[in-house]
Design a protein around this motif. Sequence first.
Motif, mmCIF file in Angstrom:
data_model
loop_
_atom_site.group_PDB
_atom_site.id
_atom_site.type_symbol
_atom_site.label_atom_id
_atom_site.label_comp_id
_atom_site.label_asym_id
_atom_site.label_seq_id
_atom_site.Cartn_x
_atom_site.Cartn_y
_atom_site.Cartn_z
ATOM 1 N N TYR A 97 0.848 -1.189 0.000
ATOM 2 C CA TYR A 97 0.000 0.000 0.000
ATOM 3 C C TYR A 97 0.888 1.245 0.000
ATOM 4 O O TYR A 97 1.878 1.324 0.739
ATOM 5 N N VAL A 114 -4.252 9.611 -2.834
ATOM 6 C CA VAL A 114 -4.750 8.254 -3.028
ATOM 7 C C VAL A 114 -3.946 7.275 -2.178
ATOM 8 O O VAL A 114 -2.822 7.557 -1.762
ATOM 9 N N THR A 116 -2.592 3.761 -3.259
ATOM 10 C CA THR A 116 -2.438 2.850 -4.385
ATOM 11 C C THR A 116 -2.110 1.464 -3.855
ATOM 12 O O THR A 116 -1.267 1.319 -2.958
ATOM 13 N N TRP A 118 -0.593 -2.140 -4.725
ATOM 14 C CA TRP A 118 0.307 -2.780 -5.678
ATOM 15 C C TRP A 118 0.364 -4.279 -5.418
ATOM 16 O O TRP A 118 0.341 -4.731 -4.273
ATOM 17 N N PRO A 125 -0.104 -1.940 -10.339
ATOM 18 C CA PRO A 125 -1.199 -1.447 -9.499
ATOM 19 C C PRO A 125 -2.456 -2.282 -9.711
ATOM 20 O O PRO A 125 -2.804 -2.617 -10.839
ATOM 21 N N GLU A 128 -6.957 1.468 -6.310
ATOM 22 C CA GLU A 128 -6.618 2.650 -5.543
ATOM 23 C C GLU A 128 -7.845 3.154 -4.804
ATOM 24 O O GLU A 128 -8.987 2.890 -5.191
ATOM 25 N N ARG A 174 -12.512 -0.576 -0.062
ATOM 26 C CA ARG A 174 -11.963 0.569 -0.778
ATOM 27 C C ARG A 174 -12.723 1.857 -0.432
ATOM 28 O O ARG A 174 -13.088 2.636 -1.315
#
Length: 387
Positions: A97, A114, A116, A118, A125, A128, A174
């Motif tokens: 993260y 943001v 993101t 990964w 990525p 996000e 999210r």
Amino acid sequence: MKVRRFLGAAALAIVAGAAQAASYPEPLANEPIPNVVELSAQYPASWVYVHDLHFNSLPDGRAAIVDVAADVRAFKGQVPVAQFGTLLPSTTRPEIYVAETFFSRMTRGERTDVITIWDKATLKPKGEIVLPGGKRGQFVTLRNSFQLTNGEKWALLFNFTPASSVSVIDIDARKILNEIDLPGCSLVYPTGPRGFTSLCADGTMTSIELDTAGKVAASSTSKPINDIDHDPMFMTPAMVGKTAWFATFKGNIHGLDLANAKARDLGVFQMPKEKTAEGEWRPGGWQVISADAAGRLYVLMNPAGKEGSHKDGGSEVWVVDPARKQRVARIPLQNPAVSVEVTAQSAPLLVASRSDGSLDVYDATSGAFQRTLAQVVHDPMTMTASR
């Protein structure tokens, strides 16, 4: 005559070339282009994330992934960490993260914060989370500005506008669950099964317990435990289980028990006080303390310690047993360092980052120098060993 000599020399050259070609091995097969190799989803314990703040180009910050046990091909890959960003590897998922900031015109324009997400194997990525309000704290990276809690299902992100607050973020859904105002307090230290503690400007600490929806279930503020005026704590501790061990500016060790919902002060013990011709031995650098799997602490020390020297880096690492409250070893460094990290291996490695972006690697048990990984990054500030 000249023609005969030329033809004879040419024939000899052809024969010699044929003999030499016969001794060469078969040519290698052509590699596909592009040729992308995936990493393991679970990184070995000798791998370390090296956060490159990249002061010369802050929008282009990054984190290198390095095998500090390797003599060759130690650099495994990197992920972007833009604009005073913060890196946070998961220990339970194959994810990394990154809390970062972008502007629509790179260095100006509309700001977007943001997180993101990964993929550890592909370093691509995979999602996000957009953070509203442009509130994410931007400063030289501190690991405790971005942490995980609730079994790593939630992220805690420190905001600074300059009003301070903490955002509670559901990684799976999210989305933002809550924002908690923390006037006068800074950073996040995960506490209990679901909560955090922050250190406050008056020397107190505030513990926040969260409910299942990410709302504040309880909060408490301690009496002053951090001697801000005379011997403040460095803000990045070494974690041994759920105990946070902080070095102080004057060379003491301060423990906080974070196992339960309310943080508990474990008090302070002293490391040896030793004068030098330049001052005295004190901690110095950016990330000055780390711990191995056995619970020993490693503190980066500066022989010219004095008022204001706390960021100057160090030339020795002192090994401390917090159970016995004693220094048990000293490791002289071949080069001055700005940060230290220790791997979680059974035979741990001590990694010392240098101002030129190189990493010096030592056997943490014996102190023996092992290798230099030259100029891995530009500006190494923090390091995070794979867990």
